[in-house]
Design a protein around this motif. Structure first.
Motif, PDB file in Angstrom:
ATOM      1  N   GLY A 138      14.649  15.274   0.822  1.00 33.10           N
ATOM      2  CA  GLY A 138      13.446  14.450   0.847  1.00 33.10           C
ATOM      3  C   GLY A 138      12.298  15.136   0.151  1.00 33.10           C
ATOM      4  O   GLY A 138      12.326  15.383  -1.051  1.00 33.10           O
ATOM      5  N   SER A 139      11.262  15.497   0.909  1.00 36.67           N
ATOM      6  CA  SER A 139      10.090  16.124   0.309  1.00 36.67           C
ATOM      7  C   SER A 139      10.037  17.630   0.574  1.00 36.67           C
ATOM      8  O   SER A 139       8.975  18.236   0.499  1.00 36.67           O
ATOM      9  CB  SER A 139       8.810  15.469   0.850  1.00 36.67           C
ATOM     10  OG  SER A 139       8.753  15.574   2.251  1.00 36.67           O
ATOM     11  N   PHE A 140      11.184  18.252   0.861  1.00 38.57           N
ATOM     12  CA  PHE A 140      11.239  19.697   1.073  1.00 38.57           C
ATOM     13  C   PHE A 140      12.437  20.281   0.338  1.00 38.57           C
ATOM     14  O   PHE A 140      13.417  19.599   0.066  1.00 38.57           O
ATOM     15  CB  PHE A 140      11.335  20.039   2.566  1.00 38.57           C
ATOM     16  CG  PHE A 140      10.017  19.970   3.277  1.00 38.57           C
ATOM     17  CD1 PHE A 140       9.261  21.105   3.507  1.00 38.57           C
ATOM     18  CD2 PHE A 140       9.510  18.748   3.682  1.00 38.57           C
ATOM     19  CE1 PHE A 140       8.031  21.022   4.138  1.00 38.57           C
ATOM     20  CE2 PHE A 140       8.283  18.656   4.320  1.00 38.57           C
ATOM     21  CZ  PHE A 140       7.540  19.809   4.546  1.00 38.57           C
ATOM     22  N   ILE A 174      11.911  13.501  15.271  1.00 36.61           N
ATOM     23  CA  ILE A 174      11.218  12.516  14.439  1.00 36.61           C
ATOM     24  C   ILE A 174      10.483  13.205  13.294  1.00 36.61           C
ATOM     25  O   ILE A 174      10.543  12.762  12.140  1.00 36.61           O
ATOM     26  CB  ILE A 174      10.250  11.678  15.293  1.00 36.61           C
ATOM     27  CG1 ILE A 174      11.053  10.745  16.225  1.00 36.61           C
ATOM     28  CG2 ILE A 174       9.297  10.872  14.417  1.00 36.61           C
ATOM     29  CD1 ILE A 174      10.215   9.993  17.222  1.00 36.61           C
ATOM     30  N   ILE A 175       9.800  14.308  13.594  1.00 37.46           N
ATOM     31  CA  ILE A 175       9.080  15.049  12.555  1.00 37.46           C
ATOM     32  C   ILE A 175      10.054  15.560  11.495  1.00 37.46           C
ATOM     33  O   ILE A 175       9.803  15.456  10.287  1.00 37.46           O
ATOM     34  CB  ILE A 175       8.282  16.212  13.184  1.00 37.46           C
ATOM     35  CG1 ILE A 175       7.066  15.657  13.926  1.00 37.46           C
ATOM     36  CG2 ILE A 175       7.849  17.213  12.114  1.00 37.46           C
ATOM     37  CD1 ILE A 175       6.272  16.697  14.675  1.00 37.46           C
ATOM     38  N   THR A 176      11.196  16.093  11.925  1.00 34.28           N
ATOM     39  CA  THR A 176      12.203  16.580  10.982  1.00 34.28           C
ATOM     40  C   THR A 176      12.731  15.435  10.126  1.00 34.28           C
ATOM     41  O   THR A 176      12.913  15.574   8.906  1.00 34.28           O
ATOM     42  CB  THR A 176      13.365  17.251  11.734  1.00 34.28           C
ATOM     43  OG1 THR A 176      12.859  18.371  12.463  1.00 34.28           O
ATOM     44  CG2 THR A 176      14.445  17.722  10.759  1.00 34.28           C
ATOM     45  N   SER A 177      12.965  14.272  10.744  1.00 35.77           N
ATOM     46  CA  SER A 177      13.486  13.122  10.005  1.00 35.77           C
ATOM     47  C   SER A 177      12.486  12.636   8.962  1.00 35.77           C
ATOM     48  O   SER A 177      12.865  12.266   7.842  1.00 35.77           O
ATOM     49  CB  SER A 177      13.834  11.991  10.969  1.00 35.77           C
ATOM     50  OG  SER A 177      14.895  12.360  11.822  1.00 35.77           O
ATOM     51  N   ILE A 178      11.211  12.637   9.310  1.00 35.58           N
ATOM     52  CA  ILE A 178      10.183  12.228   8.345  1.00 35.58           C
ATOM     53  C   ILE A 178      10.111  13.234   7.199  1.00 35.58           C
ATOM     54  O   ILE A 178      10.037  12.848   6.023  1.00 35.58           O
ATOM     55  CB  ILE A 178       8.812  12.086   9.037  1.00 35.58           C
ATOM     56  CG1 ILE A 178       8.839  10.917  10.029  1.00 35.58           C
ATOM     57  CG2 ILE A 178       7.703  11.860   8.006  1.00 35.58           C
ATOM     58  CD1 ILE A 178       7.582  10.789  10.865  1.00 35.58           C
ATOM     59  N   ARG A 179      10.157  14.512   7.516  1.00 37.69           N
ATOM     60  CA  ARG A 179      10.102  15.561   6.489  1.00 37.69           C
ATOM     61  C   ARG A 179      11.272  15.437   5.514  1.00 37.69           C
ATOM     62  O   ARG A 179      11.113  15.583   4.300  1.00 37.69           O
ATOM     63  CB  ARG A 179      10.139  16.945   7.142  1.00 37.69           C
ATOM     64  CG  ARG A 179       8.830  17.402   7.741  1.00 37.69           C
ATOM     65  CD  ARG A 179       9.046  18.587   8.674  1.00 37.69           C
ATOM     66  NE  ARG A 179       9.763  19.654   8.038  1.00 37.69           N
ATOM     67  CZ  ARG A 179       9.221  20.774   7.559  1.00 37.69           C
ATOM     68  NH1 ARG A 179       7.906  20.926   7.627  1.00 37.69           N
ATOM     69  NH2 ARG A 179       9.945  21.721   7.031  1.00 37.69           N
ATOM     70  N   ASN A 180      12.459  15.157   6.058  1.00 38.31           N
ATOM     71  CA  ASN A 180      13.665  15.149   5.233  1.00 38.31           C
ATOM     72  C   ASN A 180      13.910  13.822   4.522  1.00 38.31           C
ATOM     73  O   ASN A 180      14.826  13.722   3.700  1.00 38.31           O
ATOM     74  CB  ASN A 180      14.893  15.488   6.085  1.00 38.31           C
ATOM     75  CG  ASN A 180      14.883  16.932   6.568  1.00 38.31           C
ATOM     76  OD1 ASN A 180      14.109  17.756   6.074  1.00 38.31           O
ATOM     77  ND2 ASN A 180      15.712  17.252   7.528  1.00 38.31           N
ATOM     78  N   SER A 181      13.131  12.814   4.848  1.00 40.37           N
ATOM     79  CA  SER A 181      13.331  11.505   4.226  1.00 40.37           C
ATOM     80  C   SER A 181      12.660  11.452   2.861  1.00 40.37           C
ATOM     81  O   SER A 181      11.705  12.182   2.578  1.00 40.37           O
ATOM     82  CB  SER A 181      12.768  10.401   5.120  1.00 40.37           C
ATOM     83  OG  SER A 181      11.364  10.518   5.249  1.00 40.37           O
ATOM     84  N   ALA A 182      13.179  10.563   2.004  1.00 39.51           N
ATOM     85  CA  ALA A 182      12.558  10.353   0.701  1.00 39.51           C
ATOM     86  C   ALA A 182      11.417   9.353   0.794  1.00 39.51           C
ATOM     87  O   ALA A 182      10.423   9.463   0.074  1.00 39.51           O
ATOM     88  CB  ALA A 182      13.604   9.855  -0.300  1.00 39.51           C
TER      89      ALA A 182
END
Length: 317
Positions: A133-135, A228-236
């Motif tokens: 995603g964004s990391f 949830i925070i991890t999922s948002i970080r890893n999402s595109a």
């Protein structure tokens, strides 16, 4: 050997390896024979080689061996390649910092650098880049040396290696493992919101070759908020239905915006026909809770997702 092409610099193929030539032997001989110390001050040449693999999310790996790892030498994985003036790269840098993540947009912009040590006593490096995603995470010889946010959406492009050295640099074992980008769905659970997710949002995401995931689908033994925070970080991309006044939804939308995450907002017109001021400027799809309304959401959502990034859906994965 994978198909590859040199975009810059002198590369040759030899026994399933790709070799960057650095300063040619003829020029090196001229430097030695000239006895002119100024000749040896010419800068090290650089080069870019791209492979046939296309990736925006997943793993990129290669082994790079320098003839001699001199000061100012580089070997970095290239991704998000638009042209020779716009791309990203991460890997080894024999400077004050030994591990770098850079963004090239005509000029060089260092996003993150670490490893402030005198020297690396080796000249062979297994480089692995994990895009999520964004990391991104950078591993050198199996050790994670750098983690950084990516300031822009990574498009699905061909990837490769950028090197810089006066000596020869051998590249082998280049490989990728493409993983479908995730879209995190922020929404209230139950009733019409489950129907909208299961019948409209999820099928559209899957049709465009994204993996949709909602908070109630995350399976973990850690704190729900951390998941949830991890999922948002890893999402595109993030899709959020902000129809009801749900503080959890707005918290998650705020976190996504703080990460500069591409975000699409959904809102049912009959319940909220005007957005809160802080989110009023963001891309929003207003919908009617009806069969025809769902069809319009499907059409608009598909267009929005296609416009956000390069057409990942054409990869055929």
């Amino acid at each position: 050997m994978k198909n590859w092409i040199s975009l810059k610099g002198n590369f040759i193929e030899n026994q399933n390896n790709i070799i960057f030539q650095g300063i040619s032997q003829q020029l090196a001989d001229n430097i030695v024979s000239s006895n002119n110390p100024l000749m040896d001050l010419r800068p090290a040449p650089d080069g870019i080689v791209l492979f046939e693999d296309m990736i925006s999310n997943g793993l990129i790996e290669a082994t790079v061996e320098f003839e001699k790892f001199d000061k100012g030498d580089f070997a970095q994985i290239v991704f998000n390649y638009q042209n020779d003036s716009y791309y990203m790269r991460a890997g080894i840098a024999n400077l004050q910092a030994k591990y770098e993540f850079n963004f090239v947009n005509v000029n060089l912009n260092t996003i993150y650098a670490t490893g402030f040590i005198d020297e690396l006593p080796i000249n062979k490096f297994d480089i692995k880049l994990h895009l999520m995603g964004s990391f991104l995470e950078l591993y050198i010889n199996g050790i994670k040396v750098l983690t950084s946010a990516i300031p822009f959406l990574v498009n699905c492009t061909q990837v490769g290696i950028w090197v810089k050295s006066k000596g020869k640099v051998t590249i082998n074992d280049f490989k990728t493992d493409y993983m479908r980008p995730e879209i995190f769905i922020v929404s209230q659970f139950g009733g019409d919101y489950d129907i909208l997710y299961n019948e409209v949002i999820k099928p559209v995401c899957e049709e465009l070759k994204y993996n949709p995931i909602r908070g109630d689908e995350v399976v973990s033994c850690t704190l729900i908020l951390n998941d949830i925070i991890t999922s948002i970080r890893n999402s595109a991309i993030v899709i959020a239905d902000i129809t009801p006044d749900n503080p959890n939804v707005f918290y998650e939308v705020g976190y996504a915006h703080a990460l500069n995450k591409p975000t699409i907002l959904l809102c049912e017109k009959a319940i909220r026909n005007k957005l809160p001021f802080d989110v009023s400027g963001f891309r929003t799809i207003f919908y009617d809770n009806s069969i025809g309304g769902k069809r319009k959401v499907e059409e608009k959502l598909k267009k929005y997702l296609q416009n956000i990034s390069n057409p990942i859906y054409n990869i055929g994965k």
